[in-house]
Design an enzyme around this catalytic site. Structure first.
Site, PDB file in Angstrom:
ATOM      1  N   LYS A   1       1.033  -1.370   0.018  1.00  0.00           N
ATOM      2  CA  LYS A   1       0.022  -0.186   0.267  1.00  0.00           C
ATOM      3  C   LYS A   1       0.772   1.183  -0.526  1.00  0.00           C
ATOM      4  O   LYS A   1       0.334   2.078  -0.724  1.00  0.00           O
ATOM      5  CB  LYS A   1      -0.965   0.082   1.186  1.00  0.00           C
ATOM      6  CG  LYS A   1      -2.138  -1.454   0.852  1.00  0.00           C
ATOM      7  CD  LYS A   1      -3.001  -1.045   2.137  1.00  0.00           C
ATOM      8  CE  LYS A   1      -4.012  -2.251   2.334  1.00  0.00           C
ATOM      9  NZ  LYS A   1      -3.532  -3.441   2.162  1.00  0.00           N
TER      10      LYS A   1
ATOM     11  N   GLU B   1      -2.634   7.319   7.640  1.00  0.00           N
ATOM     12  CA  GLU B   1      -2.872   7.640   6.791  1.00  0.00           C
ATOM     13  C   GLU B   1      -4.240   8.583   7.747  1.00  0.00           C
ATOM     14  O   GLU B   1      -5.019   8.125   8.182  1.00  0.00           O
ATOM     15  CB  GLU B   1      -3.888   7.144   5.767  1.00  0.00           C
ATOM     16  CG  GLU B   1      -4.921   6.090   5.136  1.00  0.00           C
ATOM     17  CD  GLU B   1      -5.390   5.510   4.229  1.00  0.00           C
ATOM     18  OE1 GLU B   1      -3.727   5.880   3.219  1.00  0.00           O
ATOM     19  OE2 GLU B   1      -6.516   4.665   4.733  1.00  0.00           O
TER      20      GLU B   1
ATOM     21  N   ASN C   1     -14.003  -2.449   8.783  1.00  0.00           N
ATOM     22  CA  ASN C   1     -13.384  -2.462   7.969  1.00  0.00           C
ATOM     23  C   ASN C   1     -13.623  -3.743   6.922  1.00  0.00           C
ATOM     24  O   ASN C   1     -13.220  -3.789   5.665  1.00  0.00           O
ATOM     25  CB  ASN C   1     -11.902  -2.062   7.993  1.00  0.00           C
ATOM     26  CG  ASN C   1     -11.401  -1.131   9.038  1.00  0.00           C
ATOM     27  OD1 ASN C   1     -12.107   0.475   8.371  1.00  0.00           O
ATOM     28  ND2 ASN C   1     -11.225  -0.916   9.252  1.00  0.00           N
TER      29      ASN C   1
ATOM     30  N   GLU D   1      -9.623   0.853  -5.003  1.00  0.00           N
ATOM     31  CA  GLU D   1      -9.921   1.241  -4.144  1.00  0.00           C
ATOM     32  C   GLU D   1     -10.669   2.387  -4.147  1.00  0.00           C
ATOM     33  O   GLU D   1      -8.996   2.984  -4.124  1.00  0.00           O
ATOM     34  CB  GLU D   1     -10.670   0.587  -2.947  1.00  0.00           C
ATOM     35  CG  GLU D   1     -10.218  -1.308  -3.248  1.00  0.00           C
ATOM     36  CD  GLU D   1     -10.993  -1.779  -2.362  1.00  0.00           C
ATOM     37  OE1 GLU D   1     -10.895  -1.057  -0.938  1.00  0.00           O
ATOM     38  OE2 GLU D   1     -11.192  -3.218  -2.240  1.00  0.00           O
TER      39      GLU D   1
ATOM     40  N   GLU E   1      -6.360   1.835  -2.012  1.00  0.00           N
ATOM     41  CA  GLU E   1      -5.350   1.022  -2.524  1.00  0.00           C
ATOM     42  C   GLU E   1      -5.231  -0.024  -4.213  1.00  0.00           C
ATOM     43  O   GLU E   1      -6.724   0.175  -3.986  1.00  0.00           O
ATOM     44  CB  GLU E   1      -5.411   0.085  -1.804  1.00  0.00           C
ATOM     45  CG  GLU E   1      -6.864  -1.177  -1.381  1.00  0.00           C
ATOM     46  CD  GLU E   1      -6.798  -1.649  -0.294  1.00  0.00           C
ATOM     47  OE1 GLU E   1      -5.544  -2.445  -0.285  1.00  0.00           O
ATOM     48  OE2 GLU E   1      -7.327  -1.527   1.301  1.00  0.00           O
TER      49      GLU E   1
ATOM     50  N   ASN F   1      -6.394  -3.623  -5.219  1.00  0.00           N
ATOM     51  CA  ASN F   1      -6.341  -5.012  -5.110  1.00  0.00           C
ATOM     52  C   ASN F   1      -5.769  -6.098  -6.343  1.00  0.00           C
ATOM     53  O   ASN F   1      -6.410  -5.777  -7.280  1.00  0.00           O
ATOM     54  CB  ASN F   1      -7.250  -5.519  -4.411  1.00  0.00           C
ATOM     55  CG  ASN F   1      -7.600  -4.833  -3.128  1.00  0.00           C
ATOM     56  OD1 ASN F   1      -6.878  -5.474  -1.938  1.00  0.00           O
ATOM     57  ND2 ASN F   1      -8.886  -4.245  -3.061  1.00  0.00           N
TER      58      ASN F   1
ATOM     59  N   PHE G   1     -20.974  -9.529  17.064  1.00  0.00           N
ATOM     60  CA  PHE G   1     -20.520  -9.840  15.793  1.00  0.00           C
ATOM     61  C   PHE G   1     -19.256 -10.891  15.978  1.00  0.00           C
ATOM     62  O   PHE G   1     -18.298 -11.154  14.845  1.00  0.00           O
ATOM     63  CB  PHE G   1     -20.010  -8.516  14.120  1.00  0.00           C
ATOM     64  CG  PHE G   1     -21.545  -7.984  13.706  1.00  0.00           C
ATOM     65  CD1 PHE G   1     -22.073  -8.612  13.190  1.00  0.00           C
ATOM     66  CD2 PHE G   1     -22.209  -6.805  15.026  1.00  0.00           C
ATOM     67  CE1 PHE G   1     -23.516  -8.497  12.290  1.00  0.00           C
ATOM     68  CE2 PHE G   1     -23.341  -6.328  14.448  1.00  0.00           C
ATOM     69  CZ  PHE G   1     -23.513  -6.558  13.581  1.00  0.00           C
TER      70      PHE G   1
END
Length: 666
Positions: free
Chosen positions: A116, A200, A235, A275, A288, A290, A348
């Protein structure tokens, strides 16, 4: 064309690749660990090779093991799926050295875009808009704090080699940066064997929108529109759709052209995804790239008609793209719900165990609505603690966004999963949420709309009355069957009363049932009525009910004097009693659950990584108590209130079952 390919992956993506290879007349080789000996991808492939113990770092991500499997079977090409070795340049180089085609991009592109930090620098040079941040390597937590202050909170701490939401943390202050930095490094090391971290700026109120690109080795690069992936938890994407309800054609074109420029800058071939974060003004920033197939690729396939796996195979075979940018349109709308082995009622947390029941809705390939289910499990199979918790990707297509959502609602209600905790109810809740339906979503949607976690759905009165009417009609059918089985055959219907009280969600509905050959009319005490018809019979675990107020699809379980009914994210105990039974039931005392307020229970099956306190310590609300690792994710358990630790029952390295007591408090 290749005669045989090996899939260096497992689960639903391995099954997905096998389907396309089979369509193309290509033989397939599966690889499997000890835990996957009976897995679906192993059963589907033409050949299968055992590659090691259950942990991925001893099997699926050991390059030598995969290379041995290739040599044993004579596979000419390898599809890596996503995760594992899919973005590992050493693997791509090993294949090239062996003379085996990699169904993915060149090693150089993987190295440039898979990292990245490097990818952001290249993106900037290629004229792609990027998010402010620190691209250098960060040595320790204190340096991370200094950098975060320079950038300005909030910040995103990310693993350089990361993906799938692993190794990512949002920090709003110095303490969260210190804690998040270490957890991100640990997760990155465990998942990717690379603990480098960068930081970032975290853009608030962002949308996560990505562009699918496709490139060949002849200099042709196209983009296949966008996917909206803003419904995320920690995320990790949960719901995706294509196209985005937010983009206009000008923004789509600009994002697509920048994505193609970036791909060209690194000599990219195969399918890849760029993305972006997009703010409320449609300003977009590169996140980034992928260098692999994305989990959510089916929604792109559904709106474009392009089989991305087939295109990847053809590009790897040296073929030129048969598609031009002008061939790519947008046909209708597609939705994807990721079915995870995660219990939404326990925040979750991962759930493992045997799938005692697994019945996806019937797949529909064409027509006014399409249903597609990419899966890698089967009824009776085991959900392992060693791998990603995703069970399936349920996709629907419709001519419009509303139709795609409506199709997803019905498909989720018809999806039967028992034996483990899963997030189907949560996905259903999202489909009905007014903010999602309107398209006004950001990556903060789940945090903002479910700040205290998911506790199920409370149905509105109109829906609850439909459920009550259906339950009354179903109860009548069950009572008729009971009277027949009891031997009272003559005039059996006279044994089944007309007056009942249906209780659901704390509301009582006195009803009267008038039945005929075609169904029942259920009348309420306010004078309204609902017509109900169905072919449901007692014992069926799925009911499709037609009512005068619209259709219902419900999962059905039998309880005393009624049913457990699950639909639209709600889990209801619905009783159907005679008026006298209802009167007596109201007098019964409520059974209280045991008091566990002075205990820390393990919320999931997992491994204790660290214990942060000792017996006698006074802990404050929110203080970290211990860390539990499950399914490659670290979960920090915190104190719910001020207390003193009186006993610790588990330590680092201990493997615990759900609800085992980790520690106790005074």
């Amino acid at each position: 064309m290749f005669k045989k390919i090996l899939i260096a992956n497992r689960g639903e993506i391995a099954c997905r690749v096998i389907k396309t290879a089979r369509k193309m007349g290509i033989a397939t080789v599966a690889v499997y660990s000890d835990a996957d000996a009976q897995a679906l991808h192993v059963q589907m492939a033409d050949e299968a090779v055992h590659i090691g113990p259950a942990p991925a770092n001893q099997s699926y991500i050991v390059i030598d093991n995969i290379m041995d499997a290739i040599r044993q079977t004579g596979a000419e090409a390898v599809h890596p799926g996503y995760g594992f070795l899919s973005e590992n340049k050493l693997f791509a180089e090993a294949l090239e050295k062996e003379g085996v085609a990699f169904i993915g991009p060149p090693a150089g592109a993987i190295e440039s875009m898979g990292d990245k930090i490097t990818s952001k620098k290249i993106a900037q040079e290629a004229g792609v808009s990027t998010v402010p941040g620190y691209m250098g390597l960060i040595e320790d937590a204190e340096e991370a704090v200094k950098i975060s202050n320079d950038i300005g909170y909030p910040v995103m701490i990310k693993a350089s080699a990361g993906g799938g939401g692993k190794g990512m943390r949002i920090a709003w202050n110095d303490d969260e940066t210190r804690e998040g930095f270490q957890s991100s490094k640990n997760e990155a090391a465990n998942s990717f064997g690379d603990d480098r971290i960068f930081i970032e700026k975290f853009v608030t109120q962002p949308r996560h929108i990505e562009i699918q690109v496709l490139a060949d080795s002849h200099g042709n690069t196209i983009y296949l529109n966008e996917r909206e992936c803003s419904i995320q938890r920690r995320n990790q994407k949960v719901i995706e759709e294509a196209p985005s309800p937010f983009l206009d054609e000008a923004t789509r074109k600009a994002m697509g052209e920048q994505s193609c420029a970036l791909a060209a800058a690194v000599g990219y071939t195969s399918a890849g995804t760029v993305e972006f974060i997009v703010d409320g003004e449609r300003n977009f920033y590169f996140l980034e790239m992928n260098t692999r197939l994305q989990v959510e690729h089916p929604v792109t396939e559904l709106i474009t008609g392009v089989d991305l796996v087939e295109q990847m195979i053809r590009v790897a075979n040296g073929e030129e793209l048969s598609l031009k940018q002008s061939d790519i349109g947008i046909n209708g709308w597609a939705m994807e719900s990721r079915l995870y082995a995660e219990d939404p009622y326990r925040n979750f947390l991962p759930s493992i165990g045997r799938l005692s029941r697994y019945r996806p809705p019937a797949e529909v390939a064409d027509g006014p609505r399409v249903v597609r289910n990419d899966t890698g499990v089967y009824e009776g199979g085991e959900i392992s603690m060693y791998y990603d918790p995703m069970i399936a990707k349920l996709c629907t297509w419709g001519a419009t966004r509303d139709e795609a959502i409506d199709g997803m609602r019905d498909a989720l209600d018809a999806f039967e999963v028992e034996g483990i905790g899963h997030n189907l109810p949560f996905c259903s809740a999202v489909m009905d949420h007014p903010r999602f339906v309107s398209g006004e979503i950001t990556t903060a949607f789940i945090a903002e709309e479910y700040p205290d976690g998911f506790e199920g759905v409370t149905l509105d009165d109109a829906m609850l009355r439909k459920v009550a009417a259906a339950a009354a009609a179903m109860h009548r059918v069950a009572e008729i069957r009971r009277t027949r089985l009891s031997g009272r055959m003559d005039n059996h219907e006279r044994h089944v009363g007309e007056n009942w009280v249906v209780s659901a969600q704390g509301t009582d509905y006195p009803v009267t049932i008038a039945a005929d050959r075609d169904g029942s009319t259920v009348s309420f005490d306010d004078g309204s009525s609902i017509r109900v018809s169905s072919d449901w019979t007692p014992g069926d675990m799925l009911a499709r009910i037609s009512t005068s107020e619209g259709p219902l699809t419900m999962k059905v379980g039998k309880i005393t004097q009624g049913f457990r009914l699950r639909l639209r994210g709600a889990d209801l105990k619905v009783t159907v009693r005679t008026p006298r039974q209802a009167e007596l039931a109201a007098l019964m005392p409520e059974k209280l659950p045991p008091d566990t307020s002075k205990m820390l229970l393990c919320p999931m099956p997992g491994l204790i990584v660290k214990v942060d306190v000792a017996v006698g310590d006074e802990v404050q609300e929110g203080q970290a108590l211990c860390t539990v690792e499950a399914m490659k994710m670290e979960n920090i358990l915190r104190a719910e209130k001020k207390a003193v630790v009186s006993r610790i029952n588990a330590g680092p390295g201990d493997s615990l079952a759900v609800d085992e007591v980790i520690m106790e408090f005074e």
